[in-house]
Design a protein around this motif. Structure first.
Motif, PDB file in Angstrom:
ATOM      1  N   ILE A  17       0.703  -1.246  -0.055  1.00 31.96           N
ATOM      2  CA  ILE A  17       0.057  -0.287   0.027  1.00 31.96           C
ATOM      3  C   ILE A  17       0.918   1.409  -0.086  1.00 31.96           C
ATOM      4  CG2 ILE A  17      -1.795   1.070   1.289  1.00 31.96           C
ATOM      5  CD1 ILE A  17      -2.711  -1.208   2.185  1.00 31.96           C
ATOM      6  N   ASN A  18       1.860   1.283   0.858  1.00 36.42           N
ATOM      7  CA  ASN A  18       2.859   2.489   0.771  1.00 36.42           C
ATOM      8  C   ASN A  18       3.501   2.906  -0.383  1.00 36.42           C
ATOM      9  OD1 ASN A  18       2.218   2.677   3.619  1.00 36.42           O
ATOM     10  ND2 ASN A  18       3.968   1.622   4.365  1.00 36.42           N
ATOM     11  N   GLN A  19       3.876   1.665  -1.130  1.00 28.43           N
ATOM     12  CA  GLN A  19       4.750   1.582  -2.389  1.00 28.43           C
ATOM     13  C   GLN A  19       3.654   2.280  -3.406  1.00 28.43           C
ATOM     14  OE1 GLN A  19       6.123  -2.260  -3.179  1.00 28.43           O
ATOM     15  NE2 GLN A  19       7.715  -2.075  -1.722  1.00 28.43           N
ATOM     16  N   ARG A  20       2.331   1.693  -3.425  1.00 22.81           N
ATOM     17  CA  ARG A  20       1.411   2.228  -4.501  1.00 22.81           C
ATOM     18  C   ARG A  20       1.171   3.860  -3.977  1.00 22.81           C
ATOM     19  NH1 ARG A  20      -0.048   2.810  -9.302  1.00 22.81           N
ATOM     20  NH2 ARG A  20      -2.075   2.863  -9.686  1.00 22.81           N
ATOM     21  N   LEU A  21       0.917   4.165  -2.860  1.00 27.09           N
ATOM     22  CA  LEU A  21       0.694   5.439  -2.535  1.00 27.09           C
ATOM     23  C   LEU A  21       2.091   6.365  -2.797  1.00 27.09           C
ATOM     24  CD1 LEU A  21      -1.125   5.083   0.953  1.00 27.09           C
ATOM     25  CD2 LEU A  21      -2.184   5.664  -1.338  1.00 27.09           C
ATOM     26  N   ASP A  22       2.938   5.942  -2.643  1.00 26.52           N
ATOM     27  CA  ASP A  22       4.219   6.539  -3.045  1.00 26.52           C
ATOM     28  C   ASP A  22       4.447   6.791  -4.414  1.00 26.52           C
ATOM     29  OD1 ASP A  22       5.093   6.755  -0.464  1.00 26.52           O
ATOM     30  OD2 ASP A  22       6.425   5.288  -0.366  1.00 26.52           O
ATOM     31  N   GLU A  23       4.116   5.677  -5.195  1.00 25.19           N
ATOM     32  CA  GLU A  23       3.957   5.825  -6.699  1.00 25.19           C
ATOM     33  C   GLU A  23       2.785   6.900  -7.065  1.00 25.19           C
ATOM     34  OE1 GLU A  23       2.898   3.080 -10.421  1.00 25.19           O
ATOM     35  OE2 GLU A  23       3.273   2.167  -8.412  1.00 25.19           O
ATOM     36  N   LEU A  24       1.881   6.885  -6.443  1.00 29.25           N
ATOM     37  CA  LEU A  24       0.783   7.700  -6.886  1.00 29.25           C
ATOM     38  C   LEU A  24       1.075   9.395  -6.483  1.00 29.25           C
ATOM     39  CD1 LEU A  24      -2.537   5.846  -5.866  1.00 29.25           C
ATOM     40  CD2 LEU A  24      -1.525   6.294  -8.079  1.00 29.25           C
ATOM     41  N   GLU A  25       1.863   9.259  -5.331  1.00 28.19           N
ATOM     42  CA  GLU A  25       2.372  10.755  -4.974  1.00 28.19           C
ATOM     43  C   GLU A  25       3.257  11.316  -5.910  1.00 28.19           C
ATOM     44  OE1 GLU A  25       4.573  12.865  -1.000  1.00 28.19           O
ATOM     45  OE2 GLU A  25       4.347  10.472  -1.229  1.00 28.19           O
ATOM     46  N   ARG A  26       4.441  10.347  -6.396  1.00 33.05           N
ATOM     47  CA  ARG A  26       5.232  10.669  -7.312  1.00 33.05           C
ATOM     48  C   ARG A  26       4.770  11.263  -8.594  1.00 33.05           C
ATOM     49  NH1 ARG A  26       8.232   6.390  -5.152  1.00 33.05           N
ATOM     50  NH2 ARG A  26       7.466   4.883  -6.927  1.00 33.05           N
ATOM     51  N   GLN A  27       3.402  10.420  -9.062  1.00 31.18           N
ATOM     52  CA  GLN A  27       2.886  10.813 -10.331  1.00 31.18           C
ATOM     53  C   GLN A  27       2.301  12.276 -10.311  1.00 31.18           C
ATOM     54  OE1 GLN A  27      -0.012   7.718 -11.077  1.00 31.18           O
ATOM     55  NE2 GLN A  27       1.657   6.193 -11.530  1.00 31.18           N
TER      56      GLN A  27
END
Length: 582
Positions: A194-204
């Motif tokens: 979940i953290n990785q996915r949220l980090d990815e969405l944050e970077r986007q």
């Protein structure tokens, strides 16, 4: 001095031996044990004792003995019982009554199979239906008796059972602790995902904001540069006009004025264009689904339990006619598909989440059975045949052309390739149960039992039962294999031993295990789906008149049967059919 009512006892004891020509004097046995020896004048059949006049009268009055059968001195036995002539033995009855702690257990009720003290006898066992015995009178018969042997054998049996239970509990406890350790690891892993996915969405989101910022900065810089250049040009022209006018250089002034006039027209157009430029202010609008996610959800996930006890083998299922009703069909063809669909495998992760393998499009797809849509599609570099769930977030798919088993993760309804391991042969069917994989191979024809690391535990190669094993399904005690050449469903245990078989089929393919232990089978040759008993003893057609049924999947929560067809026609093969069974 003589006691009134009693005769002075003789000096010899009750155990004295008489001569061969003499008879044994019959004496009162209670008095013989506890006091002076007196002649007997009666006999109690129930107690099997001779009694004197005083004991006979008391016997008739006492609650425990007043219903006994008594014989007078004319009808009583004229010889003494062996009990009266043997030496008395010390009283070994010392166990206190659990209900009357001041009393000692001395009696046994044969009718109620109960040990009693005198209070128990008086209060509860004085009825004529109770046969109460004095324990010393009946205890000798238990020495080296069958009851003695049976009780010891029963104790050994129960001890062995409890020893086995204790051993099993230790094993189950270890599995239980390991499972909870795995749960904690899975929770941590899920949180990291979940953290990785949220980090990815944050970077986007940050990249999008930075792109806008760079673009607008560039535009604003251009406007600023234009304004500076125009301002400088106009000032230069103004200064020149003023100088030429002061110095009265008419010719040059005329030309400068005309040039300035044209320049003003051009700059007026430009200023209107710049003024029309809409410089906007930006705000961030959070994703509504994500922002409300934690308001709606109350947990990161659920911890479900599964019994660690070995289940009993399934009993014979009485296969009866089912009521069926068609619930429609789901189109699984997507814009990514280049050719017609070929659904060769299906498995439910949840009641609303169906995983399918599309052979012709080299894809694994997630199908939402509520919205009837394909929510994700994973493209592979080869054709997938069958799929099984290893855990609630992991799948295993057979890739026969490359002789591989591919593991795939399912997180946030997204499919992602994970590890892969090589197998020896063209693997077709696959099913997972309790950490073991059962895999069927058509070339060479065999069945393998492996762990999830690819270590082979059992190999089955038998031409008498396996010639072209297509698909299989499993539970904790059985592996069911369909063979399209043998035209059978073969049932094996996890050690690879055959424990059942069902024939009479034309071309069996995909199978699914129901919640009551029966097995649904697609008979491609007869265009039917048949339900057979868990012990392969009987069967019954549940759906007939189908168009080349290939694979079947059962949802126990909704009592719905899902199946695919392989007709070589896209109009039929792109659908998953749904039927309700009752």
């Amino acid at each position: 001095m003589a006691v009134p009512g009693k005769k002075t006892p003789k000096t010899f004891s009750s155990s004295s031996t008489m001569g061969s020509d003499e008879t044994i004097q019959v004496y009162c046995q209670p008095c013989d044990r506890d006091g002076p020896r007196l002649p007997a004048h009666g006999y109690c059949v129930d107690c099997r004792e001779h009694l004197c006049d005083i004991c006979l009268t008391a016997h008739k009055r006492h609650t425990l003995s007043r219903h006994h059968t008594l014989l007078d001195d004319n009808n009583m036995p004229q010889t003494m019982s062996s009990a009266s002539i043997r030496p008395s033995r010390p009283d070994s009855l010392t166990k206190p009554c659990p209900r009357h702690m001041r009393e000692i257990i001395k009696f046994y009720c044969q009718n109620h199979e109960a040990l009693l003290c005198s209070v128990c006898v008086t209060l509860e066992h004085i009825g004529t239906s109770c046969k109460v015995n004095y324990i010393p009178d009946i205890s000798d018969q238990v020495i080296n008796s069958k009851e003695h042997q049976d009780i010891l054998k029963a104790i050994d049996t129960i001890s062995e059972q409890y020893h086995k239970i204790s051993k099993d509990v230790k094993s189950i406890t270890a599995k239980f602790n390991n499972s909870l350790a795995d749960v904690l690891a899975d929770i941590n892993k899920f949180r990291k995902e979940i953290n990785q996915r949220l980090d990815e969405l944050e970077r986007q989101a940050e990249d999008a904001a930075k792109t806008i910022q760079q673009e607008k900065d560039k535009n604003l810089k251009t406007v600023e540069t234009i304004c500076d250049d125009v301002t400088k040009s106009l000032k230069t022209s103004s200064d020149s006009i003023k100088h030429l006018n002061t110095t009265k250089q008419a010719d040059k002034l005329f030309m400068e004025l005309k040039l300035a006039e044209q320049m003003i027209k051009d700059y007026e157009k430009c200023v209107h264009q710049l003024a029309a430029c809409d410089i906007k202010e930006y705000i961030f609008k959070p994703n509504k689904a994500i922002s409300t996610l934690f308001d709606k959800e109350r947990s990161l996930g659920t911890i479900t339990e599964k019994s660690l006890k070995q289940q009993s083998p399934p009993q014979t299922v009485n296969i009866k006619s089912r009521q069926t009703s068609q619930q429609g069909k789901i189109c699984v063809k997507t814009s990514k598909d280049k050719v017609r669909c070929g659904i060769t495998g299906m498995i439910f992760l949840f009641p609303d989440l169906l995983i399918i393998t599309d052979w012709y499009n080299c894809a694994v797809k997630i199908v939402d059975t509520c919205s009837h849509t394909v929510t994700d599609q994973l493209q592979l570099d080869t054709e997938p045949r069958d799929v099984t769930s290893v855990t609630s977030t992991e799948l295993a798919v057979t890739l026969p052309e490359k002789q591989n088993i591919q593991f795939i993760s399912v997180t946030s309804n997204k499919l992602k390739e994970k590890q892969i391991f090589k197998v020896d042969g063209k693997c077709h069917g696959i099913s997972c149960c309790q950490g073991k994989l059962a895999v069927s191979f058509i070339d060479p024809a065999k069945l393998l039992i492996l762990d999830t690391n690819g270590t082979i535990l059992t190999t089955v190669r038998r031409e008498d039962i396996l010639m072209k094993p297509e698909y299989l399904t499993t539970n904790t005690h059985s592996v069911y294999v369909s063979d399209s050449v043998m035209r059978t469903i073969t049932r094996l245990n996890w050690q690879g031993e055959v424990i059942g078989s069902y024939g009479g089929m034309a071309r069996p393919y995909g199978m699914a295990l129901s919640d009551d232990g029966s097995v649904f089978v697609c008979d491609y040759g007869r265009n039917v789906i048949e339900e057979i008993a868990g012990d392969c003893s009987t069967g019954n057609v549940v759906l007939r008149g189908l168009n080349s049924p290939r694979f079947v999947c059962w949802c126990a929560e909704t009592s719905k049967l899902y199946f695919s067809c392989l007709t070589e026609q896209d109009k039929d093969d792109k659908f998953v059919q749904v039927f309700k069974l009752s």
